[in-house]
Design a protein around this motif. Structure first.
Motif, PDB file in Angstrom:
ATOM      1  N   ASP A 164      31.923  14.504  -3.020  1.00  0.00           N
ATOM      2  CA  ASP A 164      32.555  13.188  -3.136  1.00  0.00           C
ATOM      3  C   ASP A 164      32.301  12.525  -4.485  1.00  0.00           C
ATOM      4  O   ASP A 164      32.562  11.331  -4.641  1.00  0.00           O
ATOM      5  N   ALA A 165      31.796  13.287  -5.447  1.00  0.00           N
ATOM      6  CA  ALA A 165      31.525  12.729  -6.776  1.00  0.00           C
ATOM      7  C   ALA A 165      32.785  12.031  -7.302  1.00  0.00           C
ATOM      8  O   ALA A 165      33.900  12.521  -7.146  1.00  0.00           O
ATOM      9  N   SER A 166      32.585  10.880  -7.916  1.00  0.00           N
ATOM     10  CA  SER A 166      33.687  10.060  -8.403  1.00  0.00           C
ATOM     11  C   SER A 166      34.318  10.662  -9.662  1.00  0.00           C
ATOM     12  O   SER A 166      33.632  10.912 -10.656  1.00  0.00           O
ATOM     13  N   LEU A 167      35.633  10.856  -9.606  1.00  0.00           N
ATOM     14  CA  LEU A 167      36.352  11.359 -10.787  1.00  0.00           C
ATOM     15  C   LEU A 167      36.287  10.343 -11.922  1.00  0.00           C
ATOM     16  O   LEU A 167      36.199  10.724 -13.089  1.00  0.00           O
ATOM     17  N   GLU A 168      36.306   9.065 -11.574  1.00  0.00           N
ATOM     18  CA  GLU A 168      36.235   8.025 -12.601  1.00  0.00           C
ATOM     19  C   GLU A 168      34.878   8.050 -13.305  1.00  0.00           C
ATOM     20  O   GLU A 168      34.793   7.899 -14.516  1.00  0.00           O
ATOM     21  N   ARG A 169      33.818   8.236 -12.528  1.00  0.00           N
ATOM     22  CA  ARG A 169      32.475   8.316 -13.128  1.00  0.00           C
ATOM     23  C   ARG A 169      32.362   9.558 -14.000  1.00  0.00           C
ATOM     24  O   ARG A 169      31.779   9.516 -15.081  1.00  0.00           O
ATOM     25  N   ILE A 170      32.915  10.669 -13.548  1.00  0.00           N
ATOM     26  CA  ILE A 170      32.892  11.901 -14.346  1.00  0.00           C
ATOM     27  C   ILE A 170      33.574  11.646 -15.681  1.00  0.00           C
ATOM     28  O   ILE A 170      33.050  12.015 -16.736  1.00  0.00           O
ATOM     29  N   ALA A 171      34.714  10.996 -15.652  1.00  0.00           N
ATOM     30  CA  ALA A 171      35.433  10.680 -16.899  1.00  0.00           C
ATOM     31  C   ALA A 171      34.585   9.805 -17.801  1.00  0.00           C
ATOM     32  O   ALA A 171      34.447  10.078 -19.003  1.00  0.00           O
ATOM     33  N   ARG A 172      33.992   8.759 -17.225  1.00  0.00           N
ATOM     34  CA  ARG A 172      33.180   7.823 -18.010  1.00  0.00           C
ATOM     35  C   ARG A 172      31.990   8.530 -18.651  1.00  0.00           C
ATOM     36  O   ARG A 172      31.737   8.381 -19.846  1.00  0.00           O
ATOM     37  N   VAL A 173      31.248   9.309 -17.867  1.00  0.00           N
ATOM     38  CA  VAL A 173      30.063   9.995 -18.392  1.00  0.00           C
ATOM     39  C   VAL A 173      30.460  11.039 -19.434  1.00  0.00           C
ATOM     40  O   VAL A 173      29.761  11.237 -20.428  1.00  0.00           O
ATOM     41  N   ALA A 174      31.597  11.690 -19.223  1.00  0.00           N
ATOM     42  CA  ALA A 174      32.073  12.701 -20.178  1.00  0.00           C
ATOM     43  C   ALA A 174      32.642  12.067 -21.445  1.00  0.00           C
ATOM     44  O   ALA A 174      32.874  12.758 -22.440  1.00  0.00           O
ATOM     45  N   GLY A 175      32.862  10.762 -21.410  1.00  0.00           N
ATOM     46  CA  GLY A 175      33.383  10.071 -22.587  1.00  0.00           C
ATOM     47  C   GLY A 175      34.869  10.286 -22.804  1.00  0.00           C
ATOM     48  O   GLY A 175      35.354  10.262 -23.931  1.00  0.00           O
ATOM     49  N   VAL A 176      35.586  10.474 -21.698  1.00  0.00           N
ATOM     50  CA  VAL A 176      37.041  10.652 -21.783  1.00  0.00           C
ATOM     51  C   VAL A 176      37.691   9.706 -20.779  1.00  0.00           C
ATOM     52  O   VAL A 176      37.033   9.140 -19.915  1.00  0.00           O
ATOM     53  N   GLY A 177      38.983   9.564 -20.900  1.00  0.00           N
ATOM     54  CA  GLY A 177      39.706   8.727 -19.955  1.00  0.00           C
ATOM     55  C   GLY A 177      40.014   9.472 -18.663  1.00  0.00           C
ATOM     56  O   GLY A 177      39.998  10.706 -18.618  1.00  0.00           O
TER      57      GLY A 177
END
Length: 183
Positions: free
Chosen positions: A29-42
């Protein structure tokens, strides 16, 4: 054009690395939005590479299975066959305990059928089989223990210790003592 492709490859690798960490920490259930934020991408960049949660989870799961298969191959010619097998089992146990929900989520959501999960199990069994044979041949593993036995034991440990890799490693130690030849 080449720089865009190189940039896209870097983004993909960064997203996948962050996704693996997030899945380990938060499960399927990891958040796709959080993944984007941590990865530094939109978010759009994440969705361009991974159109949905299914694609991202499959990539994370597939990447880890491939890494475990490759690691087994690297360890095949190790001097200490028992240590090589135990190292690989430790890596599998840690991963299985930390990201157990990935395979479950893929199957439950109908995103991956049981045959794909069995295919991953078959890949892991094939990869570890040479380590098992060498450890048994050198007396480091009871002769009647199979790769399938060890994968089943690791699966049980993962089910019992979801998101607690340290406990999983401790239980693996107990299992190893149990499958070791009697002295």
């Amino acid at each position: 054009m080449t720089s865009q492709r190189a940039d896209a490859r870097r983004n993909y690798a960064r997203i996948l690395a962050v996704a693996e960490q997030e899945v380990a920490a938060h499960g399927a259930d990891a958040s796709l939005e959080r993944i984007a934020r941590v990865a530094g991408v939109g978010s759009a960049t994440v969705r361009r590479h991974f159109p949905g949660r299914r694609a991202l989870l499959e990539a994370v799961f597939g990447e880890r299975i491939a890494a475990l298969v490759a690691r087994a191959a690297e360890l095949t010619d190790a001097t200490d066959a028992r240590a090589a097998l135990l190292e690989w089992l430790g890596a599998l146990t840690t991963y299985a305990a930390s990201a157990r929900g990935v395979a479950d989520a893929l199957v439950q959501d109908g995103l991956t059928g049981p045959e794909e999960v069995e295919d991953c199990s078959a890949k892991l069994a094939t990869a570890v089989e040479p380590l098992v044979r060498r450890a048994a041949a050198t007396g480091g593993l009871a002769a009647d223990v199979t790769a399938a036995d060890l994968l089943t034991l690791v699966t049980g440990i993962a089910l019992a210790t979801e998101h607690h890799p340290a406990e999983a490693r401790r239980l693996l130690g107990l299992v190893v003592a149990g499958v070791s030849p009697a002295h």
